[in-house]
Write an enzyme that holds these catalytic residues in place. Structure first.
Site, short mmCIF file in Angstrom:
data_model
loop_
_atom_site.label_atom_id
_atom_site.label_comp_id
_atom_site.label_asym_id
_atom_site.label_seq_id
_atom_site.Cartn_x
_atom_site.Cartn_y
_atom_site.Cartn_z
NE ARG A 45 0.69 2.36 4.99
CZ ARG A 45 -0.24 2.45 4.06
NH1 ARG A 45 -0.68 3.64 3.67
NH2 ARG A 45 -0.75 1.40 3.49
N GLY A 46 3.26 2.04 2.40
CA GLY A 46 2.61 1.87 1.11
C GLY A 46 3.71 1.81 0.06
NE ARG A 88 7.67 -2.08 5.66
CZ ARG A 88 6.34 -1.94 5.55
NH1 ARG A 88 5.82 -0.83 5.07
NH2 ARG A 88 5.54 -2.93 5.90
CD GLN A 195 -1.43 -1.17 7.82
OE1 GLN A 195 -2.22 -1.90 8.42
NE2 GLN A 195 -0.15 -1.49 7.68
CG ASP A 236 3.17 -4.12 -0.50
OD1 ASP A 236 1.99 -4.39 -0.25
OD2 ASP A 236 3.76 -3.11 -0.06
O1 MRU Z 1 2.80 -2.34 5.61
P1 MRU Z 1 2.24 -1.31 4.67
O2 MRU Z 1 1.21 -0.43 5.30
O3 MRU Z 1 3.32 -0.55 3.95
O4 MRU Z 1 1.48 -2.17 3.57
C1 MRU Z 1 0.90 -1.50 2.49
C2 MRU Z 1 0.13 -2.38 1.59
O5 MRU Z 1 0.11 -3.58 1.70
C3 MRU Z 1 -0.56 -1.69 0.44
O6 MRU Z 1 -1.75 -2.36 0.12
C4 MRU Z 1 0.37 -1.72 -0.77
O7 MRU Z 1 1.60 -1.17 -0.44
C5 MRU Z 1 -0.20 -1.02 -1.92
S1 MRU Z 1 -0.08 0.71 -1.74
C6 MRU Z 1 -0.64 1.51 -3.09
#
Ligand code: MRU
Length: 349
Positions: A45-46, A88, A195, A236
């Protein structure tokens, strides 16, 4: 350096982030469906990390086809791209990486199957390596915005775990610490999937960067007491005007920071900027399963039947953002839109 996603001859090599911090389990994802499932369930994720995983997944699809017909191979890779694009909706890095792989596939047309396979793998590896470079460069640009000493609050995990390595928001913090700044991090736990608690605190402790975990609703209290000197988060998707989608709760942090006169920074590679969207209102926001809120890890937190809303991201309007820090420099007001365009324009030059 911790890198949550890389290439292994057996497939796409990842650390299963849903198991952290209890267990550190590394696996090879051996099919495109396994890569898609890992992205959907947040094992990987991220925003930048899921882009890299998708690129490697497409390269892997080319290798899973063992025949010699270049057209059939290309069809398999395109189908893999479609499956991965359906995982996603919010992080634009996913679509950016898939598009880049498709462009490479076009460039390779006319070549034999072996050449297409190796060309796609090289491109996916390049996307991964460029992300590490981008994060280190974001760190260098962002470190100067950090206080010489003090407390910096972050939300979610925008660290090495969310990228190919080094991190965006945590990259800025890491670079500031490497430059000798005396920084202590407040990590918001980041409900509902934690997270911040599970990943950010694990990652920072592993690197010896001082971190204190707080629950999300403690942020305002600490700001009012003067205990937060800056906020830095990842992203994102960033629209043309700087409006930024990030993990749900980021908007709340930005409003609180504004109320208390605390600078609020976004750190992201230019692959997170979506110039096709004029404002953040057009950013698609992922809705996730109600069970993440009612029964996380199978523990009952609420009646299973209660109506639930579980938006995974929110949008912070650009007026609450002091600067967007990219690998090519920072975009700030009053010309944030123009500056962002220039920064994206200098990508890969
Ligand atoms: O749902 P996730 O854990 O994928 O969400 C991740 C985030 O919102 C992070 O802050 C974002 O992807 C930036 S990662 C460098």
């Amino acid at each position: 350096m911790l890198s949550p996603v890389s290439w292994n001859d057996g497939g796409v090599h990842i650390i299963k982030q849903t198991l952290l911090p209890d267990q550190e389990v590394w696996v090879d994802l051996k099919t495109v469906d396994e890569v898609a499932r890992a992205i959907r369930c947040l094992d990987i994720r991220g925003a930048p990390a899921i882009g890299v995983a998708a690129a490697l997944g497409m390269a892997h699809a080319a290798r899973l086809y063992t025949g010699n017909d270049p057209l059939e191979l290309s069809r398999n890779v395109e189908e893999a791209g479609a499956v991965l694009a359906g995982t996603r909706p919010t992080a634009v890095n996913l679509f950016w990486a898939i598009d880049r792989m498709k462009k490479k596939l076009d460039e390779l047309s006319g070549q034999d199957a072996a050449a297409i396979r190796s060309g796609l793998l090289e491109e996916a590896q390049r996307i991964r390596e460029e992300d590490i470079w981008a994060c280190q460069s974001i760190g260098r640009h962002g470190a100067e915005f950090m206080p010489d000493r003090g407390w910096v609050l972050t939300h979610c995990n925008a660290g090495a775990l969310a990228t190919a390595g080094y991190g965006t928001a945590l990259g800025v913090i890491r670079a500031a610490v490497e430059a000798g700044k005396d920084i202590h991090v407040y990590a918001d736990e980041t409900r509902p999937l934690l997270q911040g608690a599970r990943l950010t605190s694990w990652e920072l402790m592993r690197d010896g960067i001082p971190v204190t975990l707080i629950c999300d609703n403690a942020a305002g209290h600490l700001m009012r007491l003067g205990k937060v000197q800056a906020c830095v988060v990842g992203a994102d998707r960033i629209a043309q005007n700087g409006d930024t989608a990030n993990k749900i709760g980021t908007y709340t942090v930005a409003v609180l920071a504004h109320q208390h006169g605390i600078p609020f920074y976004v750190a992201a590679p230019t692959s997170t900027v979506d110039l096709s969207l004029a404002t953040g209102e057009q950013i698609p926001i992922e809705e996730r399963d109600a069970a993440e809120i009612t029964t996380p890890r199978n523990t009952c937190f609420a009646p299973k039947e209660v109506p639930v809303l579980n938006p995974a991201f929110d949008v912070t309007p650009n007026n609450l953002i002091h600067a967007i820090i990219t690998e090519n420099g920072a975009a700030a007001h009053p010309h944030m839109t123009e500056k962002l365009k220039t920064l994206v324009g200098t990508r890969n030059k």
